[in-house]
Design a protein around this motif. Structure first.
Motif, mmCIF file in Angstrom:
data_model
loop_
_atom_site.group_PDB
_atom_site.id
_atom_site.type_symbol
_atom_site.label_atom_id
_atom_site.label_comp_id
_atom_site.label_asym_id
_atom_site.label_seq_id
_atom_site.Cartn_x
_atom_site.Cartn_y
_atom_site.Cartn_z
ATOM 1 N N ILE A 129 25.987 -10.148 -10.504
ATOM 2 C CA ILE A 129 25.561 -11.552 -10.503
ATOM 3 C C ILE A 129 26.774 -12.392 -10.100
ATOM 4 O O ILE A 129 27.873 -12.205 -10.633
ATOM 5 C CB ILE A 129 25.065 -12.003 -11.893
ATOM 6 C CG1 ILE A 129 23.941 -11.101 -12.400
ATOM 7 C CG2 ILE A 129 24.608 -13.448 -11.855
ATOM 8 C CD1 ILE A 129 23.553 -11.371 -13.845
ATOM 9 N N VAL A 130 26.566 -13.314 -9.152
ATOM 10 C CA VAL A 130 27.614 -14.269 -8.779
ATOM 11 C C VAL A 130 27.065 -15.670 -9.028
ATOM 12 O O VAL A 130 26.077 -16.074 -8.414
ATOM 13 C CB VAL A 130 28.023 -14.120 -7.304
ATOM 14 C CG1 VAL A 130 29.031 -15.202 -6.920
ATOM 15 C CG2 VAL A 130 28.604 -12.735 -7.042
ATOM 16 N N VAL A 131 27.677 -16.394 -9.970
ATOM 17 C CA VAL A 131 27.156 -17.717 -10.332
ATOM 18 C C VAL A 131 28.226 -18.794 -10.155
ATOM 19 O O VAL A 131 29.308 -18.703 -10.708
ATOM 20 C CB VAL A 131 26.631 -17.751 -11.788
ATOM 21 C CG1 VAL A 131 25.379 -16.919 -11.913
ATOM 22 C CG2 VAL A 131 27.681 -17.262 -12.775
ATOM 23 N N PRO A 132 27.942 -19.838 -9.359
ATOM 24 C CA PRO A 132 28.842 -20.991 -9.301
ATOM 25 C C PRO A 132 28.496 -21.996 -10.406
ATOM 26 O O PRO A 132 27.324 -22.164 -10.761
ATOM 27 C CB PRO A 132 28.565 -21.582 -7.910
ATOM 28 C CG PRO A 132 27.176 -21.152 -7.581
ATOM 29 C CD PRO A 132 26.882 -19.898 -8.346
ATOM 30 N N HIS A 133 29.523 -22.619 -10.938
ATOM 31 C CA HIS A 133 29.336 -23.724 -11.892
ATOM 32 C C HIS A 133 29.343 -25.003 -11.060
ATOM 33 O O HIS A 133 30.394 -25.591 -10.787
ATOM 34 C CB HIS A 133 30.445 -23.720 -12.937
ATOM 35 C CG HIS A 133 30.523 -22.448 -13.732
ATOM 36 N ND1 HIS A 133 29.656 -22.156 -14.758
ATOM 37 C CD2 HIS A 133 31.372 -21.389 -13.627
ATOM 38 C CE1 HIS A 133 29.978 -20.976 -15.278
ATOM 39 N NE2 HIS A 133 31.000 -20.490 -14.602
ATOM 40 N N THR A 134 28.170 -25.450 -10.653
ATOM 41 C CA THR A 134 28.034 -26.476 -9.619
ATOM 42 C C THR A 134 28.529 -27.841 -10.091
ATOM 43 O O THR A 134 28.119 -28.343 -11.136
ATOM 44 C CB THR A 134 26.562 -26.584 -9.187
ATOM 45 O OG1 THR A 134 26.087 -25.267 -8.865
ATOM 46 C CG2 THR A 134 26.411 -27.479 -7.978
ATOM 47 N N LEU A 135 29.389 -28.452 -9.283
ATOM 48 C CA LEU A 135 29.893 -29.807 -9.527
ATOM 49 C C LEU A 135 30.463 -29.970 -10.937
ATOM 50 O O LEU A 135 30.366 -31.031 -11.547
ATOM 51 C CB LEU A 135 28.783 -30.842 -9.275
ATOM 52 C CG LEU A 135 28.220 -30.832 -7.851
ATOM 53 C CD1 LEU A 135 27.078 -31.823 -7.731
ATOM 54 C CD2 LEU A 135 29.319 -31.158 -6.835
ATOM 55 N N GLY A 136 31.043 -28.895 -11.462
ATOM 56 C CA GLY A 136 31.680 -28.949 -12.778
ATOM 57 C C GLY A 136 30.759 -28.714 -13.938
ATOM 58 O O GLY A 136 31.219 -28.692 -15.094
ATOM 59 N N ASN A 137 29.455 -28.537 -13.699
ATOM 60 C CA ASN A 137 28.500 -28.287 -14.786
ATOM 61 C C ASN A 137 28.521 -26.800 -15.152
ATOM 62 O O ASN A 137 28.184 -25.962 -14.309
ATOM 63 C CB ASN A 137 27.079 -28.668 -14.360
ATOM 64 C CG ASN A 137 26.940 -30.155 -14.115
ATOM 65 O OD1 ASN A 137 27.381 -30.961 -14.924
ATOM 66 N ND2 ASN A 137 26.341 -30.520 -12.988
ATOM 67 N N PRO A 138 28.885 -26.448 -16.371
ATOM 68 C CA PRO A 138 28.909 -25.025 -16.729
ATOM 69 C C PRO A 138 27.509 -24.437 -16.821
ATOM 70 O O PRO A 138 26.579 -25.066 -17.340
ATOM 71 C CB PRO A 138 29.613 -25.008 -18.093
ATOM 72 C CG PRO A 138 29.429 -26.373 -18.642
ATOM 73 C CD PRO A 138 29.363 -27.310 -17.468
ATOM 74 N N CYS A 139 27.351 -23.230 -16.278
ATOM 75 C CA CYS A 139 26.092 -22.499 -16.420
ATOM 76 C C CYS A 139 25.898 -22.089 -17.877
ATOM 77 O O CYS A 139 26.847 -22.116 -18.683
ATOM 78 C CB CYS A 139 26.107 -21.248 -15.543
ATOM 79 S SG CYS A 139 26.174 -21.581 -13.781
ATOM 80 N N PHE B 44 27.974 -6.256 -12.895
ATOM 81 C CA PHE B 44 29.226 -6.998 -12.750
ATOM 82 C C PHE B 44 28.903 -8.498 -12.712
ATOM 83 O O PHE B 44 27.831 -8.898 -12.245
ATOM 84 C CB PHE B 44 29.942 -6.598 -11.467
ATOM 85 C CG PHE B 44 30.437 -5.178 -11.448
ATOM 86 C CD1 PHE B 44 31.501 -4.789 -12.234
ATOM 87 C CD2 PHE B 44 29.831 -4.232 -10.645
ATOM 88 C CE1 PHE B 44 31.974 -3.484 -12.215
ATOM 89 C CE2 PHE B 44 30.278 -2.925 -10.612
ATOM 90 C CZ PHE B 44 31.351 -2.548 -11.403
ATOM 91 N N LEU B 45 29.849 -9.316 -13.191
ATOM 92 C CA LEU B 45 29.641 -10.759 -13.233
ATOM 93 C C LEU B 45 30.869 -11.475 -12.660
ATOM 94 O O LEU B 45 31.991 -11.280 -13.134
ATOM 95 C CB LEU B 45 29.395 -11.218 -14.667
ATOM 96 C CG LEU B 45 29.259 -12.730 -14.903
ATOM 97 C CD1 LEU B 45 28.123 -13.312 -14.085
ATOM 98 C CD2 LEU B 45 29.056 -13.020 -16.390
ATOM 99 N N ILE B 46 30.635 -12.266 -11.624
ATOM 100 C CA ILE B 46 31.686 -13.099 -11.025
ATOM 101 C C ILE B 46 31.286 -14.565 -11.177
ATOM 102 O O ILE B 46 30.158 -14.944 -10.843
ATOM 103 C CB ILE B 46 31.887 -12.771 -9.530
ATOM 104 C CG1 ILE B 46 32.393 -11.327 -9.361
ATOM 105 C CG2 ILE B 46 32.870 -13.748 -8.889
ATOM 106 C CD1 ILE B 46 32.490 -10.885 -7.908
ATOM 107 N N GLU B 47 32.210 -15.381 -11.673
ATOM 108 C CA GLU B 47 31.980 -16.823 -11.795
ATOM 109 C C GLU B 47 32.716 -17.558 -10.670
ATOM 110 O O GLU B 47 33.919 -17.394 -10.508
ATOM 111 C CB GLU B 47 32.514 -17.340 -13.125
ATOM 112 C CG GLU B 47 31.868 -16.774 -14.360
ATOM 113 C CD GLU B 47 32.603 -17.258 -15.598
ATOM 114 O OE1 GLU B 47 32.389 -18.419 -15.981
ATOM 115 O OE2 GLU B 47 33.422 -16.497 -16.144
ATOM 116 N N ASP B 48 32.003 -18.339 -9.910
ATOM 117 C CA ASP B 48 32.609 -19.235 -8.931
ATOM 118 C C ASP B 48 32.884 -20.554 -9.654
ATOM 119 O O ASP B 48 31.991 -21.371 -9.847
ATOM 120 C CB ASP B 48 31.653 -19.423 -7.753
ATOM 121 C CG ASP B 48 32.213 -20.346 -6.672
ATOM 122 O OD1 ASP B 48 33.143 -21.111 -6.982
ATOM 123 O OD2 ASP B 48 31.710 -20.302 -5.549
ATOM 124 N N ALA B 49 34.137 -20.731 -10.065
ATOM 125 C CA ALA B 49 34.523 -21.922 -10.822
ATOM 126 C C ALA B 49 35.288 -22.913 -9.953
ATOM 127 O O ALA B 49 36.060 -23.736 -10.464
ATOM 128 C CB ALA B 49 35.360 -21.520 -12.035
#
Length: 539
Positions: free
Chosen positions: A464-474, A489-494
């Motif tokens: 899973i690749v998840v961005p925290h869009t515009l500063g809002n945490p998932c 596997f987990l990748i955060e796009d911060a």
């Protein structure tokens, strides 16, 4: 050119040998078992027909046998497998070497001794106390019974700088760098041996047509705990984080030779020089570490006229900042409000000019300091500074496909990511031949809808690749739970969210890795720049 085969060329010793053999103009072929490297052939020592076929096809004049099962505790629990690989596998190499007339160089260990009266010379009778030690001694006997032209090199505590290796120096580096104290035996004594020295001495002994048994180890005989503290100092880490303990308290499955180590008088006579000292070996290790980390520059102190001129320049830079760049007074309904932009003050301009005066144009002392501070800020195992957030995302996704990663991804595997995202999040998935599975976003946060993720999982889903869009945490509670239950596997796009937290924890620190961007529109300005937050030891 002489043709040399290195069996186990992807291991620490094997890679060292390949480097030295290449420098000495040998024609080289190499094998690997689990850890692949470009140009190597996979060879299982337990596949006896494959061993015979491989060597018969190449017909080398020299065979370096470094491959073996070496995890001492694993060997203790799996004696049949250990004997099959370490003894019978060696036997097949020996038999083929005999047929071809090849010289065999075999790597053995001080674990063939009981560790009661060390250090040991080459003539002392073996007395192993573990399955691993027995297997290496029996392999030595096989070689001596069949071959005349052989070289058995006994060594111990082999270490070197290799991020992919699990050798003792890397264990110390990785543990202490992540802030975790390390328990180390205070009653195990041996000769730490730099792999470069072992490889260089090996080739020199071959070139001198040496036969028989030779101890090739470092000069200094010290406890493992003392060696650990020396390594900590080399890497700029805290030696107080090394916790000396008795071996018995570690409750290891296999018995260790405590008062071990090997004598080097014969080696000194053959090479005409003393074995490498620990001080010299650690200097070489430090250079390798700094070179790999691109920390090759120490800032020079200015004095005299140069210091005076530099101060004058910095004062003028400060004046220029105040005149041109200093933030103007905000006037309601008149002052434009940018949605994003560069954030800096006079100190950043001075630092930039300071680097320019030294003309250090690549990663230097400021970059090194930044990596250390970011590693501490996130409490991460490591932090890697790169040239952009896009590169950070590419590196993170690409590392999921590294062949030495257990359970690595293959082309055609699926990665779940949101439908509302940036190209830099999606592109690395496609670039690596992976399939993006798009999940809808939430209105308001514009993050991935965490409750739709599980429905998108298929047998090919691996990450899973998840961005925290515009500063809002998932919602990391839900996402981490799904990743954990399905072994993803987990990748955060911060990149948008440096400093954002979820339940008091920084985003970017939940997944296996996180990524950051330092483009002007983001929280820290480098002009260009990015970073990879490495949270999992696997990476």
């Amino acid at each position: 050119k002489l043709k040399a085969v290195v069996i186990g060329a992807s291991g620490l010793i094997g890679q060292g040998l390949v480097r030295v053999l290449e420098n000495n103009q040998y024609e080289i072929a190499g094998t690997y078992m689990a850890r692949s490297l470009p140009g190597l052939t996979r060879l299982d020592l337990g596949d006896f027909s494959a061993v015979q076929e491989y060597l018969h096809h190449l017909k080398p004049q020299l065979i370096f046998l470094t491959a073996a099962l070496t995890n001492v505790d694993y060997c203790e629990e799996h004696p049949d497998e250990t004997f099959r690989i370490n003894i019978e596998g060696t036997r097949r190499v020996v038999e083929e070497a005999s047929r071809l007339g090849s010289k065999l160089v075999f790597y053995s260990t001080d674990y063939i001794f009981d560790g009661k009266n060390g250090p040991y010379d080459e003539e002392i009778q073996a007395s192993p106390v573990s399955i691993y030690g027995r297997s290496k001694f029996e392999a030595e006997r096989v070689i001596q019974e069949v071959l005349e032209d052989y070289l058995i090199l006994r060594t111990t505590v082999v270490y070197g700088w290799d991020r992919r290796s699990k050798n003792f120096a890397m264990q110390v580096y990785q543990k202490l760098q992540s802030g975790v104290p390390l328990q180390v035996p205070e009653d195990q004594v041996g000769n730490p041996t730099l792999v470069d020295y072992l490889a260089e001495a090996s080739v020199r002994l071959v070139q001198q047509h040496t036969c028989g048994i030779v101890n090739v180890v470092g000069k200094d005989l010290i406890p493992r705990s003392e060696f650990s503290r020396a390594l900590a100092r080399v890497f700029g880490l805290d030696p107080q984080m090394i916790v000396p303990v008795p071996t018995a308290s570690l409750k290891q499955r296999a018995q260790r030779p405590l008062q071990g180590g090997l004598k080097t008088e014969k080696l000194g006579r053959l090479l005409g020089t003393e074995a490498m000292s620990l001080d010299e070996a650690l200097k070489r290790l430090r250079r390798q570490w700094r070179g790999d980390a691109q920390i090759t520059y120490a800032k020079a102190e200015r004095s005299g006229e140069s210091a005076r001129i530099a101060k004058e320049i910095f004062d003028r830079v400060k004046e220029y900042y105040n005149l041109v760049h200093k933030e103007k007074k905000f006037v309601p309904f008149k002052t434009p409000i940018s949605y994003a932009g560069r954030v800096f003050n006079e100190q950043e301009m001075i630092s930039l000019v300071d680097s320019a005066l030294d003309f250090w144009l690549t990663l230097g002392p400021y970059g090194d300091l930044f990596e250390r501070k970011m590693r501490g800020f996130f409490g991460a195992r490591d932090f890697l500074l790169v040239n952009s957030g896009s590169s950070a995302s590419l590196l993170a996704v690409s590392s999921l496909m590294a062949h030495d990663l257990e359970g690595h991804l293959e082309k055609g595997d699926e990665i779940i990511t949101p439908a509302v995202t940036f190209p830099s999040t999606l592109a690395p998935i496609v670039q690596n031949g992976l399939i993006p599975v798009l999940v809808d976003a939430e209105v308001g946060t514009y993050n991935i809808n965490p409750y739709l993720i599980e429905k998108a999982i298929s047998p090919r889903t691996r990450a899973i690749v998840v961005p925290h869009t515009l500063g809002n945490p998932c919602d990391m509670d839900v996402i981490c739970d799904v990743a954990r239950r399905h072994h993803l596997f987990l990748i955060e796009d911060a990149c948008d969210a440096l400093g954002s937290t979820f339940r008091g924890k920084l985003v970017g620190s939940f997944g296996d890795m996180g990524t950051l961007s330092f483009f002007p529109a983001h929280h820290i300005t480098m002009g260009e720049g990015g970073g990879v937050i490495i949270n999992s030891a696997r990476f």
